[in-house]
Design a protein around this motif. Structure first.
Motif, mmCIF file in Angstrom:
data_model
loop_
_atom_site.group_PDB
_atom_site.id
_atom_site.type_symbol
_atom_site.label_atom_id
_atom_site.label_comp_id
_atom_site.label_asym_id
_atom_site.label_seq_id
_atom_site.Cartn_x
_atom_site.Cartn_y
_atom_site.Cartn_z
ATOM 1 N N LYS A 129 -14.837 2.289 23.734
ATOM 2 C CA LYS A 129 -14.655 2.769 21.532
ATOM 3 C C LYS A 129 -15.702 3.930 22.026
ATOM 4 N N PRO A 130 -15.940 5.086 21.041
ATOM 5 C CA PRO A 130 -16.067 6.447 20.612
ATOM 6 C C PRO A 130 -17.649 6.457 21.559
ATOM 7 N N GLY A 131 -18.266 6.891 22.239
ATOM 8 C CA GLY A 131 -19.814 7.414 22.776
ATOM 9 C C GLY A 131 -19.891 6.020 24.435
ATOM 10 N N ASP A 132 -18.984 5.335 24.885
ATOM 11 C CA ASP A 132 -19.029 4.296 26.421
ATOM 12 C C ASP A 132 -18.702 5.767 27.447
ATOM 13 N N ALA A 141 -17.891 11.503 35.368
ATOM 14 C CA ALA A 141 -18.421 10.626 33.975
ATOM 15 C C ALA A 141 -17.851 11.119 32.347
ATOM 16 N N MET A 142 -17.031 10.976 31.893
ATOM 17 C CA MET A 142 -16.655 11.209 30.399
ATOM 18 C C MET A 142 -17.013 10.362 29.514
ATOM 19 N N THR A 143 -17.024 10.928 27.859
ATOM 20 C CA THR A 143 -17.713 10.257 26.893
ATOM 21 C C THR A 143 -16.039 10.065 26.261
ATOM 22 N N VAL A 144 -15.925 9.109 25.847
ATOM 23 C CA VAL A 144 -15.014 7.945 24.861
ATOM 24 C C VAL A 144 -14.750 9.494 23.227
ATOM 25 N N ALA A 145 -14.869 10.374 23.259
ATOM 26 C CA ALA A 145 -15.345 10.948 21.874
ATOM 27 C C ALA A 145 -13.936 10.630 20.230
ATOM 28 N N ALA A 146 -13.040 10.256 21.088
ATOM 29 C CA ALA A 146 -12.360 9.594 20.209
ATOM 30 C C ALA A 146 -10.861 8.331 20.552
ATOM 31 N N LEU A 147 -10.780 7.950 19.357
ATOM 32 C CA LEU A 147 -9.796 7.085 20.067
ATOM 33 C C LEU A 147 -8.124 7.680 18.776
ATOM 34 N N TRP A 151 -16.267 16.042 29.140
ATOM 35 C CA TRP A 151 -16.708 15.882 30.067
ATOM 36 C C TRP A 151 -17.226 17.583 30.379
ATOM 37 N N PHE A 152 -19.062 17.615 30.687
ATOM 38 C CA PHE A 152 -19.091 19.136 31.415
ATOM 39 C C PHE A 152 -18.231 19.420 32.833
ATOM 40 N N LYS A 153 -18.302 20.374 33.204
ATOM 41 C CA LYS A 153 -17.875 20.787 34.062
ATOM 42 C C LYS A 153 -18.322 22.259 34.028
ATOM 43 N N ALA A 199 -21.414 24.508 32.948
ATOM 44 C CA ALA A 199 -21.883 24.790 31.151
ATOM 45 C C ALA A 199 -20.724 24.522 30.274
ATOM 46 N N SER A 200 -19.958 24.605 30.697
ATOM 47 C CA SER A 200 -18.369 24.869 30.036
ATOM 48 C C SER A 200 -18.095 22.765 29.509
ATOM 49 N N LYS A 201 -18.081 22.673 27.972
ATOM 50 C CA LYS A 201 -17.235 21.246 27.659
ATOM 51 C C LYS A 201 -15.721 21.631 28.277
ATOM 52 N N GLU A 202 -15.576 20.180 28.908
ATOM 53 C CA GLU A 202 -13.764 19.555 28.658
ATOM 54 C C GLU A 202 -13.408 18.950 27.611
ATOM 55 N N TRP A 203 -12.063 18.870 27.557
ATOM 56 C CA TRP A 203 -11.628 17.637 27.157
ATOM 57 C C TRP A 203 -10.480 17.412 27.634
ATOM 58 N N GLY A 204 -9.971 16.077 27.358
ATOM 59 C CA GLY A 204 -8.252 15.923 27.547
ATOM 60 C C GLY A 204 -8.084 14.285 26.794
ATOM 61 N N ASN A 205 -6.478 14.156 27.062
ATOM 62 C CA ASN A 205 -6.675 12.511 26.224
ATOM 63 C C ASN A 205 -5.861 11.685 27.306
ATOM 64 N N PHE A 206 -6.660 10.898 27.444
ATOM 65 C CA PHE A 206 -5.849 9.731 28.572
ATOM 66 C C PHE A 206 -5.570 8.326 28.463
ATOM 67 N N ALA A 207 -4.404 8.299 28.960
ATOM 68 C CA ALA A 207 -4.123 6.415 28.362
ATOM 69 C C ALA A 207 -5.408 5.463 29.105
ATOM 70 N N GLU A 208 -5.238 3.882 28.132
ATOM 71 C CA GLU A 208 -6.146 3.393 28.062
ATOM 72 C C GLU A 208 -6.272 3.168 29.559
#
Length: 66
Positions: free
Chosen positions: A6-9, A19-25, A41-43, A45-54
């Motif tokens: 869930k978001p926040g995990d 380590a990455m934070t789930v931001a949304a479903l 996640w942070f790389k 000082a840069s915030k990165e994001w991506g979409n991942f399958a469960e």
């Protein structure tokens, strides 16, 4: 079937990485069927994001300190 996360995990790819934070479903834009997770996640000082399958994610377990 319920979503595993869930978001926040905090999660990590099964193959490793930061380590990455789930931001949304994610939902498919036409069918609204569950389509994975948007993670952030942070790389440095840069915030990165991506979409991942469960199937590619696992719960993050912090390394044990010696």
């Amino acid at each position: 079937m319920a979503n595993r996360f869930k978001p926040g995990d905090i999660v990590q790819l099964k193959s490793g990485g930061p380590a990455m934070t789930v931001a949304a479903l994610n939902e498919h834009y036409m069918t609204h069927a569950f389509d994975g997770y948007k993670c952030e996640w942070f790389k440095g000082a840069s915030k990165e994001w991506g979409n991942f399958a469960e199937e590619t994610l696992q719960e993050y377990v912090a390394p044990k300190k010696a």
